[in-house]
Write an enzyme that holds these catalytic residues in place. Sequence first.
Site, mmCIF file in Angstrom:
data_model
loop_
_atom_site.group_PDB
_atom_site.id
_atom_site.type_symbol
_atom_site.label_atom_id
_atom_site.label_comp_id
_atom_site.label_asym_id
_atom_site.label_seq_id
_atom_site.Cartn_x
_atom_site.Cartn_y
_atom_site.Cartn_z
ATOM 1 N N SER A 138 32.030 8.700 38.419
ATOM 2 C CA SER A 138 32.682 9.749 37.780
ATOM 3 C C SER A 138 33.766 8.890 37.096
ATOM 4 O O SER A 138 34.279 8.165 37.668
ATOM 5 C CB SER A 138 33.191 10.668 38.731
ATOM 6 N N LYS A 164 29.284 10.358 35.443
ATOM 7 C CA LYS A 164 30.229 11.370 34.636
ATOM 8 C C LYS A 164 31.076 10.807 34.270
ATOM 9 O O LYS A 164 32.449 10.173 34.152
ATOM 10 C CB LYS A 164 29.918 12.018 36.353
ATOM 11 N N LYS A 166 34.265 12.477 31.590
ATOM 12 C CA LYS A 166 34.924 13.797 31.628
ATOM 13 C C LYS A 166 34.585 14.136 30.762
ATOM 14 O O LYS A 166 35.071 13.254 29.556
ATOM 15 C CB LYS A 166 36.502 13.581 32.067
ATOM 16 N N ASP A 191 31.839 16.644 32.827
ATOM 17 C CA ASP A 191 32.772 17.761 33.623
ATOM 18 C C ASP A 191 33.753 18.044 33.171
ATOM 19 O O ASP A 191 34.821 16.944 32.493
ATOM 20 C CB ASP A 191 33.341 17.045 34.900
ATOM 21 N N GLU A 216 29.647 20.191 34.677
ATOM 22 C CA GLU A 216 30.247 21.208 35.673
ATOM 23 C C GLU A 216 31.857 21.450 35.168
ATOM 24 O O GLU A 216 32.271 20.891 33.738
ATOM 25 C CB GLU A 216 30.948 19.604 36.412
ATOM 26 N N ASP A 241 32.218 23.356 40.798
ATOM 27 C CA ASP A 241 32.990 23.027 41.440
ATOM 28 C C ASP A 241 34.145 23.833 41.659
ATOM 29 O O ASP A 241 34.621 24.703 42.775
ATOM 30 C CB ASP A 241 34.017 21.747 40.490
ATOM 31 N N LYS A 265 32.712 20.123 47.858
ATOM 32 C CA LYS A 265 33.819 18.906 48.769
ATOM 33 C C LYS A 265 34.060 19.436 49.691
ATOM 34 O O LYS A 265 33.951 20.695 49.504
ATOM 35 C CB LYS A 265 35.203 19.288 47.270
ATOM 36 N N GLY A 293 33.435 13.846 44.806
ATOM 37 C CA GLY A 293 34.496 13.044 45.126
ATOM 38 C C GLY A 293 36.082 13.901 45.248
ATOM 39 O O GLY A 293 36.323 14.766 43.996
HETATM 40 O O1 LIG Z 1 35.928 11.095 43.915
HETATM 41 C C1 LIG Z 1 35.186 10.693 42.631
HETATM 42 O O2 LIG Z 1 35.189 9.670 42.347
HETATM 43 C C2 LIG Z 1 35.633 11.834 41.845
HETATM 44 C C3 LIG Z 1 36.380 11.889 41.112
HETATM 45 C C4 LIG Z 1 36.525 13.194 40.016
HETATM 46 O O3 LIG Z 1 35.225 13.357 39.270
HETATM 47 C C5 LIG Z 1 37.346 14.433 40.483
HETATM 48 C C6 LIG Z 1 38.430 14.855 41.553
HETATM 49 C C7 LIG Z 1 39.396 15.234 41.866
HETATM 50 C C8 LIG Z 1 39.516 16.635 39.938
HETATM 51 C C9 LIG Z 1 38.972 15.834 39.336
HETATM 52 O O4 LIG Z 1 38.985 14.973 38.129
HETATM 53 C C10 LIG Z 1 37.377 14.997 39.565
HETATM 54 C C11 LIG Z 1 36.307 16.277 39.610
HETATM 55 O O5 LIG Z 1 36.897 17.132 39.142
HETATM 56 O O6 LIG Z 1 35.401 16.813 39.854
HETATM 57 MG MG LIG Z 2 34.686 18.910 38.749
#
Ligand SMILES: O=C(O)CCC(=O)C1=CC=C[C@@H](O)[C@@H]1C(=O)O
Ligand SMILES: [Mg+2]
Length: 379
Positions: A138, A164, A166, A191, A216, A241, A265, A293
């Site tokens: 991500s 992924k 953002k 996402d 997402e 999510d 998660k 994650g």
């Molecule tokens: O743990 C990782 O590498 C994933 C991180 C990640 O994409 C996210 C973690 C926490 C909040 C968000 O920003 C995002 C998500 O939405 O999945």
């Molecule tokens: Mg997410």
Amino acid sequence: MLIPIEKVILHKVRMKMKTPFKNSFGSVQEKEFFIVELADGREHRGFGESVAFSSPWYTEETVGTTEHIMNDFLVPFLLQNPVSHPREVTKLFDVIRRNNMAKAAIEGAVWDLYAKREGITLAKALGGEKNTVEAGISIGIQPSIKELLTVIGQYAAKGYKRVKIKIKPGWDIEVIKQVREAYPELPIMADANSAYTLADIEHLKKLDEFGLMMIEQPLGQEDLLNHAKLQKEIETPVCLDESIHSLDDVKNAIALGSCKVINIKIGRVGGLEEAKKIHDYCMEHNIPVWCGGMLEAGVGRAHNIAVSTLQNFVLPGDTAGSSRYWEKDIIEPEVTVIDGIINVPDSPGIGYNINRAALEKFTMNKKEFTLENIHPIQF
Ligand SMILES: O=C(O)CCC(=O)C1=CC=C[C@@H](O)[C@@H]1C(=O)O
Ligand SMILES: [Mg+2]
């Protein structure tokens, strides 16, 4: 046979990430969390990791609420009510509303302790069968598209199975277009962390031409109905999510047609038992799942790997290697990703050892609880 828990240790830890992680809400670089350690009075120790952030931008939970709920309710309640299998913890904690991340940190430690006492891997205790899991990555919002393309190139070269990206209004169509042009074959997804509303439907439709694996959480966390409306209009599969906190949420989302994919998660859904139930239900309904994650350190990462061995985790998760965020992780060996693949460890429990020196170094304070020093809890 009951799982004897003689002592609970809450290590409050602070670790600094190598680089800040930026999404549509803001940026994280210092991560505070708890490592939950359970001692069975013999040689076994079970570990869990809390995933709530310091402020409530992702869900309502924070490091502060986790501390309060674990200290004042969950830990005393667990010490007073021994369980014989970790699946009973979910039921035990059910009297406390939500606070899923606090519950999951403790429940995860009970699973690890249970698996170690049984001499089996956590993956096996959960019913997982895979020996390897595929890792995705991500990538947070970057200062420019050029920098994003460079970062993607670095991870693509390491073999990550999907990337992924953002997105948010103003950082979306053009970004994805350029990523697609630069990497025509790379599996990519976007996402949005709820950055859009249904009024953006025509805008979001423009993403359809880039062959994204999924988008997402485009809309608000309570917006199951609007996600269903959106999914009917766009070809890109919608993945939920933030909207998913329980199996009931999943049932509603699937019944309404709000998504075609679910991001599980463990912390957000309250633990491994609920994660497993969601996995099973999605499998019966042909909804693929993957493991999200929360910028975890090694213990949380190990739990994510274990749950990803379940059969219907068919899409790569956000389970990158330890070095993605940390100069030095608190487990040994660290999690490594080779050609986008993680080998599932085969020693009992989470399968990684705690690096005590590293844990000590990052620990801000430590609290120990036994039956003798807690206030009894009654509901
Ligand atoms: O743990 C990782 O590498 C994933 C991180 C990640 O994409 C996210 C973690 C926490 C909040 C968000 O920003 C995002 C998500 O939405 O999945
Ligand atoms: Mg997410």
